[in-house]
Scaffold this motif. Structure first.
Motif, PDB file in Angstrom:
ATOM      1  N   HIS A   1     -11.406  56.310 -10.732  1.00 26.84           N
ATOM      2  CA  HIS A   1     -11.007  55.901  -9.376  1.00 26.84           C
ATOM      3  C   HIS A   1     -10.326  57.066  -8.648  1.00 26.84           C
ATOM      4  O   HIS A   1     -10.653  57.366  -7.489  1.00 26.84           O
ATOM      5  N   HIS A   2      -9.390  57.724  -9.318  1.00 25.11           N
ATOM      6  CA  HIS A   2      -8.699  58.869  -8.704  1.00 25.11           C
ATOM      7  C   HIS A   2      -9.675  59.998  -8.393  1.00 25.11           C
ATOM      8  O   HIS A   2      -9.593  60.629  -7.333  1.00 25.11           O
ATOM      9  N   LEU A   3     -10.598  60.256  -9.301  1.00 24.01           N
ATOM     10  CA  LEU A   3     -11.582  61.312  -9.083  1.00 24.01           C
ATOM     11  C   LEU A   3     -12.483  60.985  -7.887  1.00 24.01           C
ATOM     12  O   LEU A   3     -12.815  61.865  -7.094  1.00 24.01           O
ATOM     13  N   LYS A   4     -12.849  59.728  -7.741  1.00 22.45           N
ATOM     14  CA  LYS A   4     -13.684  59.303  -6.617  1.00 22.45           C
ATOM     15  C   LYS A   4     -12.972  59.594  -5.290  1.00 22.45           C
ATOM     16  O   LYS A   4     -13.594  60.077  -4.336  1.00 22.45           O
ATOM     17  N   ILE A   5     -11.693  59.306  -5.229  1.00 22.13           N
ATOM     18  CA  ILE A   5     -10.918  59.564  -4.009  1.00 22.13           C
ATOM     19  C   ILE A   5     -10.882  61.057  -3.702  1.00 22.13           C
ATOM     20  O   ILE A   5     -11.027  61.476  -2.552  1.00 22.13           O
ATOM     21  N   LEU A   6     -10.714  61.888  -4.742  1.00 23.03           N
ATOM     22  CA  LEU A   6     -10.698  63.334  -4.540  1.00 23.03           C
ATOM     23  C   LEU A   6     -12.057  63.860  -4.084  1.00 23.03           C
ATOM     24  O   LEU A   6     -12.126  64.775  -3.261  1.00 23.03           O
TER      25      LEU A   6
ATOM     26  N   GLU B   1     -14.301  62.010  -2.342  1.00 16.62           N
ATOM     27  CA  GLU B   1     -14.471  61.512  -0.971  1.00 16.62           C
ATOM     28  C   GLU B   1     -13.652  62.320   0.030  1.00 16.62           C
ATOM     29  O   GLU B   1     -14.043  62.461   1.188  1.00 16.62           O
ATOM     30  N   ALA B   2     -12.530  62.872  -0.416  1.00 20.77           N
ATOM     31  CA  ALA B   2     -11.689  63.691   0.458  1.00 20.77           C
ATOM     32  C   ALA B   2     -12.234  65.111   0.593  1.00 20.77           C
ATOM     33  O   ALA B   2     -11.717  65.897   1.384  1.00 20.77           O
ATOM     34  N   GLY B   3     -13.258  65.445  -0.183  1.00 25.10           N
ATOM     35  CA  GLY B   3     -13.850  66.773  -0.100  1.00 25.10           C
ATOM     36  C   GLY B   3     -13.138  67.832  -0.911  1.00 25.10           C
ATOM     37  O   GLY B   3     -13.337  69.023  -0.684  1.00 25.10           O
ATOM     38  N   LEU B   4     -12.294  67.407  -1.847  1.00 21.98           N
ATOM     39  CA  LEU B   4     -11.542  68.364  -2.666  1.00 21.98           C
ATOM     40  C   LEU B   4     -12.264  68.712  -3.970  1.00 21.98           C
ATOM     41  O   LEU B   4     -12.156  69.833  -4.459  1.00 21.98           O
ATOM     42  N   LEU B   5     -12.958  67.747  -4.531  1.00 16.18           N
ATOM     43  CA  LEU B   5     -13.715  67.960  -5.767  1.00 16.18           C
ATOM     44  C   LEU B   5     -15.177  67.642  -5.527  1.00 16.18           C
ATOM     45  O   LEU B   5     -15.522  66.868  -4.651  1.00 16.18           O
ATOM     46  N   ARG B   6     -16.014  68.235  -6.358  1.00 14.07           N
ATOM     47  CA  ARG B   6     -17.420  67.836  -6.361  1.00 14.07           C
ATOM     48  C   ARG B   6     -17.756  67.347  -7.759  1.00 14.07           C
ATOM     49  O   ARG B   6     -17.157  67.788  -8.746  1.00 14.07           O
ATOM     50  N   ARG B   7     -18.716  66.451  -7.820  1.00 16.89           N
ATOM     51  CA  ARG B   7     -19.106  65.781  -9.065  1.00 16.89           C
ATOM     52  C   ARG B   7     -20.534  66.146  -9.399  1.00 16.89           C
ATOM     53  O   ARG B   7     -21.408  66.128  -8.544  1.00 16.89           O
ATOM     54  N   GLU B   8     -20.748  66.490 -10.681  1.00  7.72           N
ATOM     55  CA  GLU B   8     -22.097  66.785 -11.166  1.00  7.72           C
ATOM     56  C   GLU B   8     -22.343  65.956 -12.414  1.00  7.72           C
ATOM     57  O   GLU B   8     -21.575  66.027 -13.372  1.00  7.72           O
ATOM     58  N   LYS B   9     -23.377  65.172 -12.382  1.00 11.97           N
ATOM     59  CA  LYS B   9     -23.729  64.307 -13.514  1.00 11.97           C
ATOM     60  C   LYS B   9     -24.594  65.116 -14.481  1.00 11.97           C
ATOM     61  O   LYS B   9     -25.570  65.735 -14.087  1.00 11.97           O
TER      62      LYS B   9
END
Length: 116
Positions: free
Chosen positions: A77-82, A84-92
């Protein structure tokens, strides 16, 4: 002798001169508020710190739960917020998600108050 005096109406002066600079748009304010809200949580600040400190500049979600002593759903949940805020990117990658800092995002966040 009486002299008649003409009275002029009193016109109140404005208390201040309006700024000629345009105000921040509602859309820009909303986007900046997302960043500030994301940074306002201590767990999210710690997540950013852990990701940034990673040897490869990224971290697997599986490595983020133990340092925070939080469950995987809460960390996600915390990672999703980060994200969405444009601070982190996610790679599956397979069944795991890896997170890395968006280049320049922390520097941009640091300068947001200066641009008000």
């Amino acid at each position: 002798m009486n002299s008649l005096q003409t009275l002029e109406p009193v016109v109140e002066a404005s208390c201040c001169v309006p700024s000629a600079k345009p105000a921040m748009s509602a859309e820009v304010a909303q986007q900046r508020a997302l960043i500030f809200k994301a940074l306002a949580d201590p767990n999210r600040l710690r997540l950013l710190s852990i990701v940034k400190a990673g040897e490869s500049g990224e971290a697997c979600v599986c490595d983020l739960t133990e340092p925070l002593d939080l469950g995987q759903p809460t960390v996600s949940h915390h990672l999703k917020i980060l994200v969405e805020a444009g601070l982190l990117r996610r790679e599956k990658r397979g069944t795991w998600a890896y997170y890395s800092l968006v280049p320049g995002a922390l520097e941009q966040a640091a300068g947001l108050l200066a641009t008000l």
